[in-house]
Design a protein around this motif. Structure first.
Motif, PDB file in Angstrom:
ATOM      1  N   ASN A  25      12.203  12.303   0.477  1.00  0.00           N
ATOM      2  CA  ASN A  25      11.785  13.294  -0.477  1.00  0.00           C
ATOM      3  C   ASN A  25      12.680  13.519  -1.663  1.00  0.00           C
ATOM      4  OD1 ASN A  25      10.392  15.444  -1.964  1.00  0.00           O
ATOM      5  ND2 ASN A  25       9.634  16.520   0.076  1.00  0.00           N
TER       6      ASN A  25
ATOM      7  N   ARG B 166      12.831  15.735  -3.616  1.00  0.00           N
ATOM      8  CA  ARG B 166      13.227  17.301  -3.708  1.00  0.00           C
ATOM      9  C   ARG B 166      14.298  17.482  -2.947  1.00  0.00           C
ATOM     10  NH1 ARG B 166       9.597  22.131  -1.761  1.00  0.00           N
ATOM     11  NH2 ARG B 166      10.801  23.797  -2.429  1.00  0.00           N
TER      12      ARG B 166
ATOM     13  N   ARG C  93       0.844  -1.181   0.005  1.00  0.00           N
ATOM     14  CA  ARG C  93       0.031  -0.081  -0.225  1.00  0.00           C
ATOM     15  C   ARG C  93       0.876   1.289   0.104  1.00  0.00           C
ATOM     16  NH1 ARG C  93      -3.092   0.594   4.614  1.00  0.00           N
ATOM     17  NH2 ARG C  93      -4.156   2.231   3.398  1.00  0.00           N
TER      18      ARG C  93
ATOM     19  N   GLU D 144      11.222  12.775   5.156  1.00  0.00           N
ATOM     20  CA  GLU D 144      11.922  14.219   5.087  1.00  0.00           C
ATOM     21  C   GLU D 144      13.493  13.802   5.255  1.00  0.00           C
ATOM     22  OE1 GLU D 144      10.772  17.072   5.011  1.00  0.00           O
ATOM     23  OE2 GLU D 144       9.001  16.120   4.690  1.00  0.00           O
TER      24      GLU D 144
ATOM     25  N   THR E 299       8.237   0.243  11.261  1.00  0.00           N
ATOM     26  CA  THR E 299       7.344   0.407  11.974  1.00  0.00           C
ATOM     27  C   THR E 299       6.173  -0.392  11.382  1.00  0.00           C
ATOM     28  OG1 THR E 299       6.372   2.562  11.350  1.00  0.00           O
ATOM     29  CG2 THR E 299       7.585   2.422  13.532  1.00  0.00           C
ATOM     30  N   GLY E 300       6.443  -1.039   9.941  1.00  0.00           N
ATOM     31  CA  GLY E 300       5.410  -1.403   9.033  1.00  0.00           C
ATOM     32  C   GLY E 300       4.410  -0.684   8.395  1.00  0.00           C
ATOM     33  N   ASN E 301       4.399   0.715   8.723  1.00  0.00           N
ATOM     34  CA  ASN E 301       3.556   1.492   8.151  1.00  0.00           C
ATOM     35  C   ASN E 301       3.561   1.503   6.517  1.00  0.00           C
ATOM     36  OD1 ASN E 301       1.839   2.984  10.123  1.00  0.00           O
ATOM     37  ND2 ASN E 301       3.566   3.092  11.188  1.00  0.00           N
ATOM     38  N   ALA E 302       4.795   1.375   6.310  1.00  0.00           N
ATOM     39  CA  ALA E 302       5.198   1.341   4.722  1.00  0.00           C
ATOM     40  C   ALA E 302       5.753   0.152   4.623  1.00  0.00           C
ATOM     41  CB  ALA E 302       6.054   2.396   4.287  1.00  0.00           C
TER      42      ALA E 302
ATOM     43  N   GLN F 179      12.226   4.626   9.543  1.00  0.00           N
ATOM     44  CA  GLN F 179      11.261   4.492  10.542  1.00  0.00           C
ATOM     45  C   GLN F 179       9.831   4.081  10.092  1.00  0.00           C
ATOM     46  OE1 GLN F 179       9.868   8.179  12.314  1.00  0.00           O
ATOM     47  NE2 GLN F 179      10.501   7.707  14.211  1.00  0.00           N
ATOM     48  N   TYR F 180       9.411   4.758   8.907  1.00  0.00           N
ATOM     49  CA  TYR F 180       8.242   4.190   8.245  1.00  0.00           C
ATOM     50  C   TYR F 180       8.281   2.887   7.948  1.00  0.00           C
ATOM     51  CZ  TYR F 180       6.772   9.106   7.640  1.00  0.00           C
ATOM     52  OH  TYR F 180       6.628  10.491   7.719  1.00  0.00           O
TER      53      TYR F 180
ATOM     54  N   PHE G 269       3.708   6.538  -3.243  1.00  0.00           N
ATOM     55  CA  PHE G 269       4.652   7.020  -2.413  1.00  0.00           C
ATOM     56  C   PHE G 269       4.239   7.593  -0.865  1.00  0.00           C
ATOM     57  CE2 PHE G 269       7.771   8.786  -5.942  1.00  0.00           C
ATOM     58  CZ  PHE G 269       8.183   7.356  -6.098  1.00  0.00           C
ATOM     59  N   VAL G 270       5.267   7.675  -0.094  1.00  0.00           N
ATOM     60  CA  VAL G 270       5.021   8.316   1.009  1.00  0.00           C
ATOM     61  C   VAL G 270       6.369   8.918   1.393  1.00  0.00           C
ATOM     62  CG1 VAL G 270       5.017   8.041   3.566  1.00  0.00           C
ATOM     63  CG2 VAL G 270       3.482   6.729   2.212  1.00  0.00           C
ATOM     64  N   LEU G 271       6.387  10.372   1.238  1.00  0.00           N
ATOM     65  CA  LEU G 271       7.874  11.183   1.250  1.00  0.00           C
ATOM     66  C   LEU G 271       8.285  11.379   2.673  1.00  0.00           C
ATOM     67  CD1 LEU G 271       7.060  13.524  -1.585  1.00  0.00           C
ATOM     68  CD2 LEU G 271       8.052  11.388  -1.768  1.00  0.00           C
TER      69      LEU G 271
ATOM     70  N   GLN H 220      13.765   8.975   8.617  1.00  0.00           N
ATOM     71  CA  GLN H 220      12.290   8.673   8.625  1.00  0.00           C
ATOM     72  C   GLN H 220      11.814   7.838   7.744  1.00  0.00           C
ATOM     73  OE1 GLN H 220       9.566  12.066   7.475  1.00  0.00           O
ATOM     74  NE2 GLN H 220       9.177  12.205   9.589  1.00  0.00           N
TER      75      GLN H 220
END
Lengths: 245, 226
Positions: free
Chosen positions: A129, A131, A123, A160, A171-174, A167-168, A156-158, A164
């Motif tokens: 990022n 940029r 997902r 910083e 923690t399994g969030n991504a 970390q995403y 995409f989850v960008l 980070q």
């Protein structure tokens, strides 16, 4: 009396070697190797190093606004070049001290190649990022080279920065994402979770440049540190942390 | 100003408005209870409500990321309800903002309710007003300044939040990239001109909000920091 004499001689000897101190601004992704390198450098030369860690963009803002840093170890090659153009550096001191490598990483075991990317069974895809972070640019180049950019971009989850992004994913969030090899390497292989070390042919090299800043002009410790950074010993440390040198 | 800036501004306003409405609904009974109760739970619950005032936003953001994430307890519940997980979504930001701005809404309301005292309530009771009637026709009008303060502070504090949304937002345009994150990106990318436009706008906005707060509600002067 003899002891006092010895002490005086030692003190004079210490003055003779001119132990100095230098302040080095370091991009966050280079934190772990820098701590190791600073310890080795201090042992070898007697100089001391005060390292400050922040993102390259923040370090740039601080340097331009009078921060007393003498050496910059950036996460890219653009920022040192920009500072050089703005006459904030010592001419001719800029060089690439290391090249970063990216890893397609998951907190779950079993990831060994790019196939989960192709399968698209996730997902969120975390990446620094593009940029802001050259590692994010490399991630986009890799996806473009694999012709997966259109499919993956929507997920995409960008982050910083690299920390980070880690970390995403940790923690399994991504479910999947991009981190630097230096973040996940333990004794020559990927420690936690699983990952695919992206072949360097799939993206432009991530050049990390070092430069002597104007504030460091004439400080022998700053010069000595940059020289030390080019030594075989220093390069071995960087390689162990997953950088190409 | 770029399209990205405009999107971030609209998203921030949407987030702050929704958060304020939810907070006013949630906090009115909570603050009423805190103001009136003699329960031994008053102190611990009051302390929990005030926690976001003290904790660094990164702590709040980190714990939200862990508890709302797929392995976290709340994440397990939202997944079993078929809602998916909250991080990296607008709904997730709303939940985070509600927690983050909670004390800024509860505390002014609680003080306003406490300031009413027993007199007006007893007077209403002797006139046979029902508790609901009393609340709507006596308490709410008397606590109006408290509601104005609470709404303005809740809204402004949500507009100004950064650490929490940065952690659990994932910087997705039109979903989680709010003004503060957009400014941060401009600064980090060394686009200082764009950063100045948005930052200057935010300074002006914050000043106007606080000016409105103090002009509408002189009693709030000096009591709170946004």
């Amino acid at each position: 009396m003899r002891r006092l004499l010895t002490l005086i001689i030692l003190l004079i000897a210490a003055l003779e070697t001119h132990a100095e101190s230098t302040s080095v601004a370091v991009a966050v992704n280079f934190t772990a190797p820098m701590q190791k390198l600073a310890a080795e450098f201090e042992k070898e030369t007697g100089h001391t190093v005060a390292a400050s860690f922040a993102s390259t963009g923040k370090l740039y803002a601080q340097i331009r606004n009078g921060a007393p840093f003498e050496v910059l170890l950036a996460a890219d090659d653009e920022t040192p070049a920009k500072l050089e153009k703005e006459a904030a550096t010592v001419a001719g001191s800029r060089y690439t001290y290391a090249s970063g490598r990216i890893v397609l990483w998951s907190a779950k075991p079993g990831l060994v190649d790019e196939s989960p990317l192709k399968a698209g069974d996730f997902r969120h895809f975390a990446l620094p990022n593009p940029r802001l972070a050259p590692y994010g640019v490399a991630a986009v180049e890799m996806l473009t080279a694999l012709k997966l950019i259109d499919a993956v971009q929507a997920k995409f989850v960008l982050a910083e920065n690299l920390a980070q992004s880690y970390q995403y994913i940790a923690t399994g969030n991504a479910e999947l994402g991009i981190v630097a090899l230096s973040q996940v390497i333990k004794e020559g292989r990927i420690g936690e979770g699983s990952g695919w070390i992206v072949p360097a042919t799939l993206h432009q090299p991530i050049r990390q440049d070092a430069v002597l800043l104007s504030a460091g002009r004439g400080n022998p410790a700053a010069d000595a540190f940059l020289t030390f950074l080019k030594s075989t010993k220093a390069k071995a440390v960087m390689r162990a942390y997953g950088y190409d040198v | 100003m770029s399209d990205g800036d405009l999107t971030a501004i609209l998203l921030t306003l949407r987030l702050a408005s929704l958060t304020t409405v939810i907070l006013l609904v949630l906090c009115t009974p909570l603050a009423w209870w805190l103001a009136r109760t003699a329960s031994r739970w008053k102190a611990p619950i009051g302390a929990v409500v005030a926690l976001p005032l003290v904790l660094p936003p990164t702590v709040l953001g980190f714990y939200l990321l862990v508890t709302l994430g797929p392995q976290g307890p709340v994440g397990q519940i939202t997944q079993s309800l078929g809602l998916g997980v909250l991080p990296f979504s607008f709904a997730g930001l709303v939940v985070a903002s509600v927690l983050y701005s909670l004390p800024f809404v509860v505390q002014p309301l609680q003080q306003a309710f406490a300031a009413i005292g027993n007199g007006p309530l007893e007077a209403a009771a002797t006139l046979r007003a029902s508790p609901l009637d009393t609340f709507v026709h006596v308490v709410l009008p008397l606590a109006r300044p408290g509601f104005i303060t609470a709404a303005i502070l809740g809204f402004a504090h949500t507009v100004g939040e950064f650490g929490v949304v940065l952690m659990i937002g994932g910087n997705i345009p039109n979903k989680t990239r709010v003004i503060s994150v957009q400014i941060y990106d401009h600064v980090e990318a060394m686009d200082y001109a764009a950063a100045h436009w948005l930052s200057g706008g935010l300074v002006l906005f914050s000043f106007l909000v606080l000016l409105a707060l103090y002009a509408l509600n002189p009693a709030a002067r000096g009591n709170y920091r946004g």
